[in-house]
Design an enzyme around this catalytic site. Structure first.
Site, mmCIF file in Angstrom:
data_model
loop_
_atom_site.group_PDB
_atom_site.id
_atom_site.type_symbol
_atom_site.label_atom_id
_atom_site.label_comp_id
_atom_site.label_asym_id
_atom_site.label_seq_id
_atom_site.Cartn_x
_atom_site.Cartn_y
_atom_site.Cartn_z
ATOM 1 N N GLU A 259 0.833 -1.201 0.000
ATOM 2 C CA GLU A 259 0.000 0.000 0.000
ATOM 3 C C GLU A 259 0.871 1.257 0.000
ATOM 4 O OE1 GLU A 259 -2.549 -0.707 3.389
ATOM 5 O OE2 GLU A 259 -3.924 -1.874 2.168
ATOM 6 N N CYS B 48 3.523 8.594 0.883
ATOM 7 C CA CYS B 48 4.078 7.685 1.885
ATOM 8 C C CYS B 48 4.187 6.323 1.198
ATOM 9 C CB CYS B 48 3.143 7.623 3.092
ATOM 10 S SG CYS B 48 3.656 6.431 4.323
ATOM 11 N N CYS C 167 6.661 -6.797 6.779
ATOM 12 C CA CYS C 167 7.797 -6.112 7.424
ATOM 13 C C CYS C 167 8.667 -7.132 8.145
ATOM 14 C CB CYS C 167 7.295 -5.065 8.411
ATOM 15 S SG CYS C 167 8.656 -4.074 9.080
ATOM 16 N N CYS D 246 6.947 -4.469 15.463
ATOM 17 C CA CYS D 246 6.428 -3.446 16.373
ATOM 18 C C CYS D 246 5.020 -3.858 16.838
ATOM 19 C CB CYS D 246 6.376 -2.094 15.676
ATOM 20 S SG CYS D 246 7.992 -1.584 15.085
ATOM 21 N N CYS E 262 1.743 -2.075 15.409
ATOM 22 C CA CYS E 262 1.652 -1.812 13.967
ATOM 23 C C CYS E 262 0.920 -2.929 13.228
ATOM 24 C CB CYS E 262 3.061 -1.648 13.406
ATOM 25 S SG CYS E 262 3.111 -1.553 11.614
ATOM 26 N N CYS F 256 -0.955 6.271 9.945
ATOM 27 C CA CYS F 256 0.280 5.655 10.411
ATOM 28 C C CYS F 256 0.026 4.355 11.178
ATOM 29 C CB CYS F 256 0.951 6.623 11.351
ATOM 30 S SG CYS F 256 2.546 7.034 10.798
HETATM 31 S S1 SF4 Z 1 6.129 0.279 12.457
HETATM 32 FE FE1 SF4 Z 1 5.390 -1.502 11.312
HETATM 33 S S2 SF4 Z 1 6.180 -1.237 9.228
HETATM 34 FE FE2 SF4 Z 1 7.362 0.144 10.590
HETATM 35 S S3 SF4 Z 1 9.159 -1.076 11.236
HETATM 36 FE FE3 SF4 Z 1 7.597 -1.421 12.802
HETATM 37 S S4 SF4 Z 1 6.530 -3.276 12.126
HETATM 38 FE FE4 SF4 Z 1 7.666 -2.514 10.363
#
Ligand code: SF4
Length: 346
Positions: free
Chosen positions: A94, A107, A114, A118, A121, A339
């Protein structure tokens, strides 16, 4: 079906020129094709009108032009646009267009899923499938620039690498894409308008400084207390805060460019005075500014938006220490484009 032929955009300009010499043509033909690919962003050889039919035929037989397709498009009530972009092998990432009164920002994503984990996220819940190629990153920018002109009557002004993925885990391809975006025979954008946002990988931050990149750097900090950061971003056990601080100091020494600290304040997680004090100590050691980001819940009770008073405490304390601070209200929440929300949901 994935073609067996080589993606012509994997070739550098020099390699393209050499290819033309190898088939008995003048090297400048390679430069012409390069311009069609990167400056005019064509998707077929037939569009290369200053190249003879025979050569176009030859190119067609030997190469493909892999390109992305905007598979699904959503427009928020605040003007934010989210593209679900299909890659040549059918995977989807995306990218988002964020318009404000003074700028339009793209963005973009750098990985499918990923590599990191995190806790807050949505992208982290998709496992990393692969890195994006330079042309796939580049194409996201071209698509958003077109949409910016179409829906907002102005070209794209800024790019942030803050979509899906950790850009510094796809270092070479991200830098190759930025090279095409900034070069004169690419999109000719100023590197000063580009920000690469990392979760903070010390070794790669130092490499950026050594490679003398010209773009800006942002770091998702979210806590300057080691144990707390590990809960929010588990990989921080490996990339510890003292190493991150040292790498950022190195970056500043070499580039003289201030770092942006991206920082989300969550209720009962990092909304106490000790959190503010730790952030101040960290930010005093590394010249930068703090960007407080509004949190967008992703259906997880552990992470909740902090009270406005807590945000105000952060602002007051940082300002009292003369550390620049801004608050970024999230955009495109109604289409899951804000975000931390990018997760290929429709
Ligand atoms: S915020 Fe999400 S996309 Fe960004 S590094 Fe952490 S896990 Fe990966």
């Amino acid at each position: 079906m994935i073609s067996e032929k080589k993606d012509i955009r994997a070739l550098s300009k020099e390699q393209l020129r050499a290819f033309f010499v190898s088939i008995g043509e003048k090297p400048f033909r390679g430069s012409q094709v390069y311009e069609w690919l990167w400056n005019k962003s064509v998707h077929t050889f037939d569009e290369m009108t200053n190249i003879s039919k025979e050569i176009r035929q030859h190119l067609e037989e030997n190469f493909v032009i892999n390109h992305i397709e905007v598979d699904h498009f959503q427009k928020s009530e605040d003007g934010t646009i989210k593209n679900a972009v299909k890659l040549f092998d059918g995977l989807v990432v995306e990218s988002v267009l964020i318009p404000t009164s003074s700028r339009t920002t793209a963005c973009v994503s750098s990985q499918v899923g990923c590599s990191l984990d995190c806790a807050f996220c949505a992208t982290a819940r998709l496992k990393r499938m692969r890195n994006l190629n330079p042309d796939e990153i580049f194409d996201q920018v071209v698509a958003i620039d077109k949409e910016s002109r179409l829906y907002h009557d102005r070209p794209l002004s800024n790019i942030v690498f803050m979509g899906m993925g950790e850009p510094l885990m796809n270092y070479n391809n991200v830098l190759a894409a930025i090279d095409k975006i900034t070069s004169e025979d690419g999109l000719g954008m100023s590197p000063k308008r580009i920000t690469v946002s990392t979760s903070g990988i010390p070794k790669m931050i130092k490499k950026l400084a050594d490679d003398e990149v010209k773009f800006h750097l942002a770091v998702s900090l979210h806590s300057a207390i080691q144990e707390k950061r590990e809960q929010i971003m588990p990989f921080a056990k490996t990339f510890i805060l003292p190493d991150l601080k040292e790498a950022l100091q190195y970056w500043y020494q070499k580039t003289k460019r201030r770092i942006t600290f991206e920082y989300i304040v969550w209720k009962d997680i990092n909304d106490k005075w000790e959190d503010i004090q730790a952030l101040i100590d960290f930010a005093k050691a590394v010249p930068g500014k703090v960007n407080l980001i509004e949190y967008n819940p992703i259906g997880d009770d552990d992470f909740r938006q902090a009270d406005p008073e807590a945000i105000q405490d952060y602002i007051d304390a940082l300002e009292a220490e003369r550390i620049p601070v801004t608050v970024r209200r999230s955009r495109g929440k109604d289409i899951d484009a804000a975000c931390g929300q990018l997760a290929n949901k429709r």
